[in-house]
Design a protein around this motif. Structure first.
Motif, mmCIF file in Angstrom:
data_model
loop_
_atom_site.group_PDB
_atom_site.id
_atom_site.type_symbol
_atom_site.label_atom_id
_atom_site.label_comp_id
_atom_site.label_asym_id
_atom_site.label_seq_id
_atom_site.Cartn_x
_atom_site.Cartn_y
_atom_site.Cartn_z
ATOM 1 N N GLY A 19 54.349 81.663 -67.604
ATOM 2 C CA GLY A 19 53.424 82.522 -68.340
ATOM 3 C C GLY A 19 52.377 83.115 -67.433
ATOM 4 N N GLN A 20 51.836 82.300 -66.521
ATOM 5 C CA GLN A 20 50.826 82.785 -65.595
ATOM 6 C C GLN A 20 51.430 83.766 -64.603
ATOM 7 O OE1 GLN A 20 49.131 79.262 -63.881
ATOM 8 N NE2 GLN A 20 47.768 78.900 -65.617
ATOM 9 N N GLN A 22 53.940 85.866 -65.177
ATOM 10 C CA GLN A 22 54.400 87.102 -65.778
ATOM 11 C C GLN A 22 53.284 87.933 -66.381
ATOM 12 O OE1 GLN A 22 57.462 86.000 -68.569
ATOM 13 N NE2 GLN A 22 58.875 85.322 -66.972
ATOM 14 N N GLN A 23 52.203 87.310 -66.835
ATOM 15 C CA GLN A 23 51.138 88.070 -67.455
ATOM 16 C C GLN A 23 50.372 88.873 -66.405
ATOM 17 O OE1 GLN A 23 48.485 85.291 -69.270
ATOM 18 N NE2 GLN A 23 47.780 84.415 -67.354
ATOM 19 N N LYS A 24 49.842 90.017 -66.850
ATOM 20 C CA LYS A 24 49.068 90.852 -65.939
ATOM 21 C C LYS A 24 47.743 90.180 -65.621
ATOM 22 C CE LYS A 24 51.075 95.300 -67.256
ATOM 23 N NZ LYS A 24 50.826 96.661 -67.784
#
Length: 332
Positions: A19-20, A22-24
């Motif tokens: 998650g970290q 892939q997120q902007k």
């Protein structure tokens, strides 16, 4: 039962890391205290987080006013400082590093000039190039790249979304040139600035060597456009000007810009005028006029008090301005 717990723990760690990755990544704060925010995941410690963001764990601890002897808690929020070691806006990095884009969410009534000022005065040209968008196209909620995180390919989970090269505007030397020009304008003594550049050419004696060490930079980056005031017969936007009967008079100020000196593209900041409007600015003391495109509103700062408009330094140069505040007529 123990095996199930271990499996669940690994799944949680994996999903958190993914998650970290892939997120902007959103830049927080403003210059000179730009930072990211990291949420501590299971099994992470000061050192593993430091490797993710390519920064010393001691700097992370100091930024958060926490001692490294204290253990981190799952879900804890940490500020990750952006420094020369892990943050780039000039395209420079080590051979084993990659560039990971960092973003800013555009707010209401926010334009390139303010975003640039907030993020280390990164050039507007670079902001437009990185995002394939112009100032006129900005909208609230847009995700705008404002710089790049430099991470180690072999150590950071963020490296998978990185790239080896980034586009950089081709005219960075102009920043040095315009800085000198604006200093000449704000000091109200443009003629001495010319004299200084002339004096550096003829002297060839040994006594001038200490000065030569400082002067070569402005001389090397000074194309023909900085040998005197800008002169583009009103500027690039003159043909796009369409007067609609609106006018205003009052004091004007100046802001720095890398545009205008070579291409005649003059810009302005003015309240209550739509972004993209072409305005005609006339200076009665020299009977000269320039045409500038409005980038946005006047910034909320002390220097803007009492002003109806601020124009780029190249535009002020063509008007023949010798003061940091001057009376103008604006039509649009």
């Amino acid at each position: 039962m123990a095996r199930i717990r271990i499996c669940l723990l690994f799944v949680l760690m994996w999903t958190t890391a993914m998650g970290q990755a892939q997120q902007k990544l959103q830049v927080q704060g403003s210059s000179p205290n730009l930072h990211l925010v990291h949420t501590v995941a299971p099994k992470e410690n000061w050192y593993s987080i430091g490797r993710i963001y390519n920064i010393s764990p001691k700097e992370i601890a100091a930024t958060n006013s926490i001692g490294m002897d204290k253990p981190l808690a799952i879900g804890q929020k940490l500020k990750i400082p952006l420094t020369d070691a892990n943050f780039s806006q000039d395209g420079k990095k080590a051979a084993d590093e990659v560039f990971v884009p960092l973003y800013h969410t555009v707010q209401e009534k926010e334009w390139m000039y303010r975003i640039s000022t907030t993020h280390n005065k990164v050039s507007i040209e670079n902001l437009e190039k990185w995002n394939a968008v112009t100032n006129d196209q900005l909208k609230a909620g847009m995700q705008l790249i404002v710089g790049y995180l430099k991470v180690k390919q072999s150590q950071s989970s963020l490296a998978s979304q990185g790239s080896q090269k980034i586009q950089i505007a081709t005219n960075p030397p102009a920043v040095v040139k315009e800085t000198k020009q604006v200093e000449a304008i704000t000091k109200e003594t443009p003629p001495p600035a010319k004299d200084e550049t002339v004096k550096t050419d003829p002297p060839k004696t040994e006594t001038t060597k200490p000065e030569v060490k400082e002067e070569p930079k402005p001389i090397e980056v000074t194309p023909t456009s900085n040998s005197g005031p800008a002169n583009h017969r009103g500027g690039f936007f003159k043909k796009q000007y369409a007067e609609k009967g609106n006018s205003n008079t009052g004091n004007a100020g100046i802001f720095r810009s890398t545009s205008g000196w070579n291409d005649g593209k003059y810009y302005a900041l003015m309240n209550d005028v739509p972004v993209g409007t072409i305005v005609k600015v006339s200076f009665s003391s020299t009977n000269k006029s320039i045409y500038a495109k409005v980038l946005g509103q006047l910034p909320e700062m002390k220097e803007s008090q009492g002003l109806i408009i601020r124009i780029s330094d190249a535009a002020a140069s063509e008007l023949g301005v010798s003061l940091n505040k001057f009376y103008v007529e604006v039509k649009y």
